[in-house]
Write an enzyme that holds these catalytic residues in place. Structure first.
Site, PDB file in Angstrom:
ATOM      1  CG  HIS A 138      10.938  28.159  50.174  1.00  0.00           C
ATOM      2  ND1 HIS A 138      11.267  29.242  50.949  1.00  0.00           N
ATOM      3  CD2 HIS A 138       9.724  27.741  50.616  1.00  0.00           C
ATOM      4  CE1 HIS A 138      10.271  29.480  51.803  1.00  0.00           C
ATOM      5  NE2 HIS A 138       9.335  28.582  51.619  1.00  0.00           N
ATOM      6  CD  GLU A 143       9.721  22.726  61.523  1.00  0.00           C
ATOM      7  OE1 GLU A 143      10.141  23.219  62.592  1.00  0.00           O
ATOM      8  OE2 GLU A 143       8.995  23.361  60.734  1.00  0.00           O
TER       9      GLU A 143
HETATM   10  C1  LIG Z   1      11.042  26.252  60.558  1.00  0.00           C
HETATM   11  C2  LIG Z   1       9.982  26.405  59.528  1.00  0.00           C
HETATM   12  N1  LIG Z   1       9.086  25.414  59.319  1.00  0.00           N
HETATM   13  C3  LIG Z   1       8.159  25.504  58.364  1.00  0.00           C
HETATM   14  C4  LIG Z   1       8.072  26.618  57.567  1.00  0.00           C
HETATM   15  C5  LIG Z   1       7.038  26.691  56.438  1.00  0.00           C
HETATM   16  N2  LIG Z   1       6.039  27.711  56.723  1.00  0.00           N
HETATM   17  C6  LIG Z   1       6.153  28.967  56.249  1.00  0.00           C
HETATM   18  S1  LIG Z   1       4.975  29.986  56.853  1.00  0.00           S
HETATM   19  C7  LIG Z   1       4.275  28.744  57.755  1.00  0.00           C
HETATM   20  C8  LIG Z   1       3.097  29.043  58.648  1.00  0.00           C
HETATM   21  C9  LIG Z   1       3.455  30.029  59.703  1.00  0.00           C
HETATM   22  O1  LIG Z   1       2.350  30.354  60.460  1.00  0.00           O
HETATM   23  P1  LIG Z   1       2.359  31.564  61.495  1.00  0.00           P
HETATM   24  O2  LIG Z   1       3.564  31.481  62.363  1.00  0.00           O
HETATM   25  O3  LIG Z   1       1.049  31.569  62.169  1.00  0.00           O
HETATM   26  O4  LIG Z   1       2.541  32.864  60.614  1.00  0.00           O
HETATM   27  P2  LIG Z   1       1.582  33.442  59.469  1.00  0.00           P
HETATM   28  O5  LIG Z   1       2.059  32.846  58.178  1.00  0.00           O
HETATM   29  O6  LIG Z   1       0.186  33.061  59.787  1.00  0.00           O
HETATM   30  O7  LIG Z   1       1.809  34.898  59.493  1.00  0.00           O
HETATM   31  C10 LIG Z   1       4.951  27.557  57.559  1.00  0.00           C
HETATM   32  C11 LIG Z   1       4.593  26.264  58.170  1.00  0.00           C
HETATM   33  C12 LIG Z   1       9.004  27.634  57.823  1.00  0.00           C
HETATM   34  N3  LIG Z   1       9.003  28.781  57.107  1.00  0.00           N
HETATM   35  N4  LIG Z   1       9.936  27.513  58.784  1.00  0.00           N
END
Ligand SMILES: Cc1ncc(C[n+]2csc(CCOP(=O)(O)OP(=O)(O)O)c2C)c(N)n1
Ligand SMILES: Cc1ncc(C[n+]2csc(CCOP(=O)(O)OP(=O)(O)O)c2C)c(N)n1
Ligand SMILES: [Mg+2]
Ligand SMILES: [Mg+2]
Lengths: 354, 383, 354, 383
Positions: free
Chosen positions: C159, C90
């Site tokens: 959230h 971000e």
């Molecule tokens: C700082 C932050 N930015 C955005 C989000 C929203 N978000 C939740 S899960 C996710 C994807 C995460 O991907 P990854 O790290 O590959 O983990 P996975 O869900 O595939 O296990 C996002 C963008 C968040 N939780 N925290």
């Protein structure tokens, strides 16, 4: 090295098997005139000595003793395991403190300047403030974040911010700021001994101010304000480096025949409604003074509370004398920005005329 | 007093129990063209003919001297109270000059607080370049005219800006490169990582140029990284990482030139680590004796980047004492002008504080401006 | 691709040679009942079509169209150079936007949820808010940060935050939040056309609310509030998703014989003092409603301003009905946290009884 | 629609013009013990005898089945409205099981929202483990008893916590390791970088275990990194980086075991990338058809981690149909209990909202609690 406590006071917030110590009064020492900075330094030293779980870390805190020398000599005296330099990464500094607190330590971290704490904002809001709650008390966060704040020292951009409003709006954190040498010592000891995270704002313009300090010293607990000057006509409500400004304004106002009370908030969270309300109920007028930009600043909360609680007693609107709603200006202009004695007196005039 | 008695960054690493091995990028000796005595090293870099042309090198030497003169004068000015603070780049002049010379006018430079000498080499008037450090609220020069961002203090935060600008140029089809200057300490910040990673994903035309001057204020490199080289960080981004001698200006110009060329031709970002040294304390306000030996400084003084090029130019018959003296006089004239320009207190109009916060001031700002103006008028009336 | 404008309206804030377009009225279209989300989506589409300098990026905004589908279809329609997915970072998203704005683009970035904008806090406070100022207008920052905010949608932790107070306290940023479908469209167009950075808080609970939208539409400019219901007895001051709550409370209050005015702030920065003061001067009573934690929340600023400006007119203290001073609670408890119609009515009773 | 038509992450890189070369860590084929059909691969890893002991592998297999059963049941429960949201780890069970099995009781686990199955394997009661996802404000289990941090949602923010805890353990002289779970997307965050870099500097006993399931919600890996491997990021920190097949549980246990041993014995942190796949959408609320082909999912379904171990165990004579069926029944009993425990709405007392904000509530919180309690009493009186 397993942390062992060298003091005896027990603490309900003990995490794991490590023992603990509140800010137990040190052995009586002769009164000395010391700087505000030295009082903070002594508090850190005494806290490190009193409780093995206390660790001090941050950028330049060990070898250099901090850019303001608040941690001077600690690494030498307590070794690199109790006081150490970190990589240059503020989110990680606070995150590391959180992890150490999970294990039972009581980290005291330094953010070098107010604006350089911003990278740690997510760790502060989403973790430090919430960890106790999201674990139903299993993982309390006895972490202290020391942040030198405020202006008036001729700093270039990003070196004079006042960020207390951001933090005070975040439930789960305590926010305090001392304005006297005694409070510098005692409140820092109290913050380190506290079971909850404390953002400890250090008014950097006062670092070089001096006063007598006789140890052991005990001032009011976190959450209480202090009347620094009694008066009947109006209450100046201030904190940190605005307290001396308010006191000076009150002296001047005396010359015009106004008898002003000066209240030093000391603790923004918890907020001492009782003291504030009692004072304004006595005087009937309130003027709030702080350095941060006024708009949505902490003064808004003070003014809103006082206006609501003292509605029937107020003889004039609560006025705010604060920083301007602009980015903190450079050295040559900062006196225009800062809540000066003149601006406070001007507000006093207006309040008294109402 | 060192935390946990870490091995020095140049020390031995973990026993190599495949695959559990810390894999450095390559040879950790920085790339060079000249050795410390100004002679071309064997097996060193191969700069182009153009890069080695005597006129070109004399221009580079002049830039080095300008950077040194600028820095020396600024250091004096801060002592005399004409600047609020000054972070010196003494010892880093090769990096400063090379950064400014490696890019074209249409390219953008993203400097830190330590890179004022680079701004001077880029051609920005010294008084303008020092506006912020002199105690104003703005950067002085016109960033669009000079394609130079305001000097950045919050560490590594300018790196994503460089990526954004480079991406914008790429999207616009413009052959513009962003050169982002950073310190060794700044590589530990999250913003550095996010910027490098994003730049590689976008294949943005940006060059990350880390001046590893061995210290972040008092914190030495070994407390900043456990890797042998900061250039190793490039591996994780899938971009080239190059470690170069930061006191060898010919090597720097060659390496920066190639990185800029790659960026311009669509080959993506590069991370360059220049190994150098901060001769002065962090700023005039710092006391470096608290954390480092004079002896260490002496070693690096002997590696002076100006001397090195001067020796080479002298050996190749391009420089002699009288020419050197003439260049010295150029510098003296430059600093005299600089001194004169900075002698007067800059005029500051408090009303200007409100001028640029927004395109149009909010009603609240208009009221605050009025308050200041009234008080200013009252002050003046009193006088 | 060199940005070229497809609309004609000129803009003084043009950076470099690229041309520009304000939210020029689109060709008249029939009135349609659309969701708040669709209105936002349409605004983005129209802004992309009107001005080549507009780019939309963030996490999951392209292929997926955003987790709330606000950017649905934009990547397909305008291509990967106008709407693209970013790496998950971000600070870098906002920093990239700043860099693109320096080059003359008008980036519109999405932060996936309120709490996930915190990593960008330093970029926001230390750069986005200050860049115009520190370059004397040479590098304006026409950047829009879209942040879905607020609760009431059964979200798990992190959230449902409301972070407007943090931003509103930061000089250099505009902070707006629409509460109606028309404002969703128009204010987003206005934000994108604005010469300064705008944090555009989207009340996520209203995403699925529906109303007629007839394009072109023009509502009040940024910086102005709107009276959503006229009344004589007290003013409810609200914004974002608290506006429908205030309106519902006003309807109920009508049954008890109280005639309430409802003011939708729309813009927190700039703040519409004129509208707020005028309303409270008429009614003599004010109740502030918002979802964020009350302590040092934006409501404090509203209450402080109203208490000061309407001091002689106020018949009751300004009351605040806000979120509790706790971390945002989980789905099963959020109704206790949120400023409900009942809590608003309760405050109305107290104000009317004063 | 891809930004700037990036080459896939596995595609060719920049032309190798020394030294301007993106240098990957090594072979980008992940380390393996078993091939996709459950047969040991040639030139693969060499797990220890202990790691290959049939009883051990049967325990591992049971853990895989438990993880799968848990995940399947949780997916059903969210459909039925018993959970607020559920991010499934289907397809990642080898990672989930290996993470839980690689550490000792005194070690700490730092899970994400996706790692509830790992918590179940660690022994946490499923209803407790699902507390947060069920819609409570707290993590349910006692993090100190289970040495398991609450599941973390803000991406990568748990990584510095793991470093801090590991550093604390090291300073205390305790043989405790922190195992930090992360997703591929999270490696782009600044906190990931700061944590890895600091961990290496502190030589903290922490293992960073990245489950590269190819997606961050809708964003595929090639938009997340330009490197060939996420393990390459380790190079920049001067720590070992290992890329392992995330569907090969034997390889995972071996690699994690070695990283944990290193950490415990003072050899510092390790970064592990496990290459796997998220079979389900991001959460039940996601629609994966918007951004990926069913075909891609099918390829990965054929690489099922349970099947792979089952085939190996069958081939080595350790598993047969009846034993498999018995294990299935164990799973069924587990999920039946889980279903029963989650059938009832959990009781929530609004007053508890105020209980744990601080050790002692502020006066303001006491007042707010009173307000809620009064309103609660009024509601009850009305009923
Ligand atoms: C700082 C932050 N930015 C955005 C989000 C929203 N978000 C939740 S899960 C996710 C994807 C995460 O991907 P990854 O790290 O590959 O983990 P996975 O869900 O595939 O296990 C996002 C963008 C968040 N939780 N925290
Ligand atoms: C985010 C942030 N944290 C802390 C600081 C305070 N600070 C200013 S310079 C500096 C050291 C930077 O070191 P390095 O990146 O190596 O650059 P150098 O000063 O050596 O050129 C620090 C800690 C800052 N400016 N920004
Ligand atoms: Mg440095
Ligand atoms: Mg993923």
């Amino acid at each position: 090295m397993t942390p062992t406590a060298t003091a005896t006071a027990a603490d309900k917030e003990t995490a794991g098997g490590v023992r603990t110590a509140g800010p137990a009064p040190a052995t009586a020492a002769p009164s000395k005139t010391v700087t505000f900075a030295k009082a903070l330094n002594t508090a850190l030293r005494d806290a490190l000595a009193a409780d093995d779980r206390v660790v001090v870390f941050g950028e330049d805190v060990a070898e250099l003793g901090g850019v303001f020398r608040i941690t001077d000599g600690l690494a030498k005296e307590f070794g690199g395991r109790r006081c150490f330099d970190t990589p240059l990464a503020e989110a990680s500094i606070l995150g590391t403190a959180i992890g150490m607190a999970m294990y039972g330590y009581r980290p005291v971290v330094e953010m070098q300047f107010d604006a350089f704490a911003y990278p740690a904002f997510e760790q502060l809001v989403s973790h430090l403030a919430k960890m106790r709650n999201r674990t139903r008390g299993a993982l309390p966060m006895p972490v202290v974040i020391r942040i030198p704040y405020g202006g008036g020292i001729g700093g270039v951009e990003h070196h004079s911010d006042s960020s207390e409003a951001y933090i005070a709006h975040t439930p789960g954190i305590h926010v305090v700021t001392p304005a006297t040498v005694e409070d510098a010592y005692w409140m820092l000891r109290a913050a380190i001994a506290a079971p909850d995270p404390v953002v400890f704002f250090e008014p950097k313009r006062l670092y070089w101010s001096k006063a007598a300090l006789q140890l052991p010293v005990t001032t009011g607990p976190i959450g209480t304000a202090a009347v620094r000057r009694q008066g009947r006509d109006a209450t100046l409500i201030a904190y940190g480096q605005s307290v001396p400004v308010a006191l000076e304004a009150a002296e001047h106002a005396g010359e015009y025949g106004y008898d002003l009370e000066v209240l030093d908030l000391r603790s923004l969270v918890p907020f001492d409604d009782a003291a504030v309300t009692a004072s304004v109920e006595r005087t009937g007028r309130a003027i709030v003074v702080h350095e941060a930009a006024g708009f949505a600043g902490f003064g808004a909360e003070i003014a809103a509370r006082v206006s609501e609680r003292c509605f029937y007693r107020l003889e004039a609107p609560v006025l705010r004398v604060t920083g301007l709603d602009i980015p903190y200006p450079p050295p040559k202009l900062e006196h225009w920005y800062l809540p000066s004695v003149d601006r406070v007196l001007d507000a006093v005039e207006r309040a008294m005329a109402a | 007093m060192t935390l946990l008695d870490l091995p020095p960054a140049t020390g031995p690493h973990h026993p190599a129990a495949t695959p559990f091995r810390a894999t450095p990028l390559g040879d950790t000796d920085p790339l060079r063209y000249l050795d410390e005595h100004g002679a071309p090293v064997e097996g060193g870099l191969h700069p182009s003919e153009e890069e080695l042309a005597p006129e070109r090198l004399m221009a580079v030497y002049r830039a080095l001297r300008l950077a040194r003169a600028f820095d020396t004068e600024a250091t004096a000015l801060v002592m005399q109270g004409h600047l609020a603070v000054y972070p010196s780049s003494r010892g880093q002049e090769a990096c400063q000059a090379a950064a400014a010379l490696a890019i074209e006018p249409q390219d953008w430079l993203f400097p830190t607080y330590r890179d004022t000498a680079a701004l001077a080499v880029r051609g920005i008037d010294p008084a303008e370049a020092l506006t912020l450090l002199r105690g104003s609220w703005h950067c002085g020069y016109d960033p669009k005219r000079w394609r130079t961002a305001p000097q950045c203090t919050p560490l590594a935060t300018q790196a994503p800006h460089a990526v954004g600008l480079a991406l914008a140029a790429k999207l616009s089809g413009d052959p513009v490169v962003a050169l982002c200057l950073l310190g060794d300490g700044a590589t530990s910040e999250g913003d550095f990582h996010e910027a490098c990673n994003s730049a590689a994903v976008y294949q943005a035309p940006v060059v990350f140029f880390v001046q590893n001057n061995q210290y972040a204020i008092s914190v030495p490199l070994r407390k900043q990284t456990h890797a042998l080289s900061l250039a190793d960080k490039a591996v994780g981004y899938g971009m080239p990482g190059v470690r170069v001698d930061g006191n060898d200006v010919i090597a720097l110009i060659h390496v920066l030139g190639e990185a800029v060329r790659r960026a311009r031709e669509g080959e993506g970002p590069t991370l360059i680590e220049a190994v150098t040294y901060r001769i002065q304390p962090h700023t005039n306000a710092d006391d470096a004796t608290r954390y480092r030996d004079r002896h260490e400084v002496d070693i690096w003084l002997a590696r002076d980047p100006l001397d090195r090029l001067a020796k080479y130019l002298t050996a190749t018959g391009n420089l002699d004492e009288s020419l050197d003296a003439a260049i010295g006089e150029e510098g003296a004239r430059y600093t005299a002008r600089m001194r004169a320009e900075l002698a007067d207190e800059p005029k500051v109009d408090p009303a200007e504080m409100f001028e640029y916060v927004y395109a149009a001031p909010t009603p609240q700002l208009r009221a605050q401006r009025q308050m200041v103006e009234q008080s200013l008028a009252a002050d003046e009336a009193e006088e």
